[in-house]
Motif scaffolding. Structure first.
Motif, PDB file in Angstrom:
ATOM      1  N   ALA A   1     -12.178   5.701  -5.063  1.00  0.00           N
ATOM      2  CA  ALA A   1     -12.477   6.663  -5.204  1.00  0.00           C
ATOM      3  C   ALA A   1     -11.108   7.643  -5.890  1.00  0.00           C
ATOM      4  N   SER A   2     -10.249   6.889  -6.139  1.00  0.00           N
ATOM      5  CA  SER A   2      -9.026   7.425  -6.663  1.00  0.00           C
ATOM      6  C   SER A   2      -8.536   6.226  -7.695  1.00  0.00           C
ATOM      7  N   ALA A   3      -8.055   7.173  -8.987  1.00  0.00           N
ATOM      8  CA  ALA A   3      -6.978   6.253  -9.824  1.00  0.00           C
ATOM      9  C   ALA A   3      -5.555   6.051  -8.946  1.00  0.00           C
ATOM     10  N   ILE A   4      -4.916   4.487 -10.015  1.00  0.00           N
ATOM     11  CA  ILE A   4      -3.883   4.464  -9.436  1.00  0.00           C
ATOM     12  C   ILE A   4      -3.074   4.426 -10.409  1.00  0.00           C
ATOM     13  N   GLY A   5      -1.917   6.122 -10.570  1.00  0.00           N
ATOM     14  CA  GLY A   5      -0.764   6.544 -11.262  1.00  0.00           C
ATOM     15  C   GLY A   5      -0.309   4.902 -11.819  1.00  0.00           C
ATOM     16  N   THR A   6       0.257   4.048 -11.330  1.00  0.00           N
ATOM     17  CA  THR A   6       1.058   3.672 -12.056  1.00  0.00           C
ATOM     18  C   THR A   6       1.058   1.908 -11.338  1.00  0.00           C
ATOM     19  N   PRO A   7      -0.385   0.894 -12.246  1.00  0.00           N
ATOM     20  CA  PRO A   7      -1.333  -0.026 -12.183  1.00  0.00           C
ATOM     21  C   PRO A   7      -0.361  -1.107 -10.875  1.00  0.00           C
ATOM     22  N   GLY A   8       0.659  -1.427 -12.029  1.00  0.00           N
ATOM     23  CA  GLY A   8       2.128  -2.699 -11.724  1.00  0.00           C
ATOM     24  C   GLY A   8       0.717  -3.673 -10.746  1.00  0.00           C
ATOM     25  N   PHE A   9       1.858  -4.073  -9.201  1.00  0.00           N
ATOM     26  CA  PHE A   9       1.273  -5.382  -8.246  1.00  0.00           C
ATOM     27  C   PHE A   9       1.113  -4.425  -7.554  1.00  0.00           C
ATOM     28  N   ALA A  10       0.384  -3.348  -7.565  1.00  0.00           N
ATOM     29  CA  ALA A  10       0.074  -2.568  -6.616  1.00  0.00           C
ATOM     30  C   ALA A  10      -0.879  -3.310  -5.494  1.00  0.00           C
ATOM     31  N   GLY A  11      -1.897  -3.896  -5.368  1.00  0.00           N
ATOM     32  CA  GLY A  11      -2.749  -4.282  -4.596  1.00  0.00           C
ATOM     33  C   GLY A  11      -2.628  -5.863  -4.004  1.00  0.00           C
ATOM     34  N   VAL A  12      -3.118  -5.636  -2.605  1.00  0.00           N
ATOM     35  CA  VAL A  12      -2.906  -6.426  -1.974  1.00  0.00           C
ATOM     36  C   VAL A  12      -3.629  -6.649  -0.860  1.00  0.00           C
ATOM     37  N   LEU A  13      -4.317  -7.470  -0.864  1.00  0.00           N
ATOM     38  CA  LEU A  13      -5.550  -8.360  -0.383  1.00  0.00           C
ATOM     39  C   LEU A  13      -5.294  -9.585   1.235  1.00  0.00           C
TER      40      LEU A  13
END
Length: 419
Positions: A186-198
């Motif tokens: 639903a939204s973009a990430i401002g600073t992608p970096g290492f943002a995703g954790v799953l």
């Protein structure tokens, strides 16, 4: 958390690079399978990033994983795997439907072998894995595909069901780099970096491939080495046997068929103190039973006694199974006959070949004839006239127990008869 994951990844990469050199330090027997196919499914939980108002259930369905693994040895290997995650809204969340696909290459460490699980269990195992790959995100809240890199690390518990199948339970953490949109899309990430954790939790099966009985996952260091030691001990014990009961072990015994109770030297050969080619115990028996009490002359000075000795089968030469050449330790019989013929130039003898009962009768007849002819040729080479030597093929000797190897040795022979 990030430091822990990165540490696992670098450790896996290092062990993968060094796996080939570790081979010599681990198992010395390569008779085990190295390939496996892994299929698992379960639940996942995307932690971040998520758009405000969007969330999944605490454990949301579903995730599927397919992997192919190769083990360099019983401790380290590589795995290529492909994963699929589905994310949907949970309770009190705005609706969404997202998909996450990934492909990864991971180093694998068999923690069960490294920590010597075999000392307390043969059915439980533990694998550690870490690596990197590519991820692709899609959502009904956005258009296009969100491409990203990923790093992952996890542990896999194993329950061995058989040498071909193991049940697994896995927990894996995936860290996405360059993720541009939230998991809900639903939204973009401002600073992608290492943002995703799953987080993924799965249950599955591993199928082991290959022609060998065991897979590297369950092969213990130096497995089979004790069997080799036991075999060597058994071989030593066999060598220490004394089949003719003369007090000299078989591996030192140069006369393996000495008569029971015979006096022998340290090499197991019958003692012949007066060098007349008659073992002292045989000579003593004949002297006591065949000479008169007033005539104590040497055995070899009495042709009647010598003839009785020869015709009674006391003088013989022996052969190994299916051979027509006398054994090295039984040529004394030929020497005795040669001495007799030289001392009695008018005498002639029958050379009688024998065989045991193993094999076809027709073949054994030929073998007994070949043995007798071989002895004849030896005597001819020693300048005994062929006209004094008569060959008889006696064929199979059934006077002993056919099932006894020791008994069969006694009838694989050539005997003589003075005419």
């Amino acid at each position: 958390m990030k430091k822990l994951i990165l540490s696992l990844i670098f450790a896996a990469a290092f062990t993968t690079v060094s796996a080939q050199t570790e081979t010599e330090k681990t198992v010395t027997n390569n008779d085990y399978n190295k390939w496996s196919v892994e299929l698992a499914g379960g639940l996942n939980k995307p932690m971040r990033p998520m758009t405000a108002g969007y969330r999944t259930a605490v454990t949301s369905a579903y995730v599927a994983d397919l992997g192919v693994r190769y083990m360099f040895n019983n401790k380290f290997g590589l795995k290529a795997d492909f994963g699929y995650n589905s994310f949907k809204e949970g309770e009190n969340s705005v609706g969404f439907d997202s998909k996450y696909y990934r492909a990864d290459l991971q180093g694998v460490a068999n923690l069960g072998r490294i920590m010597n699980f075999e000392t307390w269990t043969n059915t439980l195992g533990l694998l550690g894995h870490a690596g990197f790959g590519l991820g692709f995100g899609e959502s009904d809240n956005s258009t296009g595909t969100d491409k990203m890199g990923n790093f992952m690390a996890g542990v896999t518990g194993q329950i061995k069901l058989s040498n071909r199948v193991a049940l697994t339970g896995d927990f894996t953490t995936i860290l996405n780099a360059k993720q541009n949109r939230t998991f809900d899309g639903a939204s973009a990430i401002g600073t992608p970096g290492f943002a995703g954790v799953l987080f993924n939790g799965t249950v599955g099966i591993t199928v082991y491939l290959g022609k060998n009985a065991k897979h590297a996952d369950w092969t213990v260091d130096n497995e089979g080495r004790l069997d080799g030691i036991e075999n060597r001990i058994a071989a030593i014990e066999n060598k220490m046997l004394d089949t003719d009961n003369d007090g000299v072990a078989d591996y030192l015994d140069q006369e393996a068929n000495t008569a029971d109770g015979a006096l022998v030297n340290t090499k197991g050969k019958s003692v012949d103190a007066n060098k007349n080619n008659v073992p002292d115990d045989v000579e003593k028996y004949i002297m006591e039973n065949y000479t008169s009490k007033t005539d104590k002359s040497s055995v070899l000075s009495n042709n009647e006694l010598i003839t009785s000795l020869i015709n009674g089968g006391y003088i013989a030469t022996y052969f190994d199974f299916d051979k027509s050449t006398p054994t090295n330790v039984s040529t004394e019989g030929i020497d005795f006959i040669l001495t007799y013929l030289r001392n009695n130039p008018t005498a002639s003898i029958d050379i009688i070949g024998h065989a045991d009962e193993l094999g076809r009768t027709a073949y054994n007849d030929k073998l007994s004839n070949a043995r007798a002819n071989k002895v004849k040729s030896i005597l001819i080479k020693a300048n005994i006239d062929a006209s004094r030597l008569n060959v008889i093929a006696a064929g199979e000797d059934n006077s002993v127990d056919k099932d006894s190897e020791l008994a069969r040795r006694l009838v694989r022979k050539v005997t003589f008869r003075v005419k």
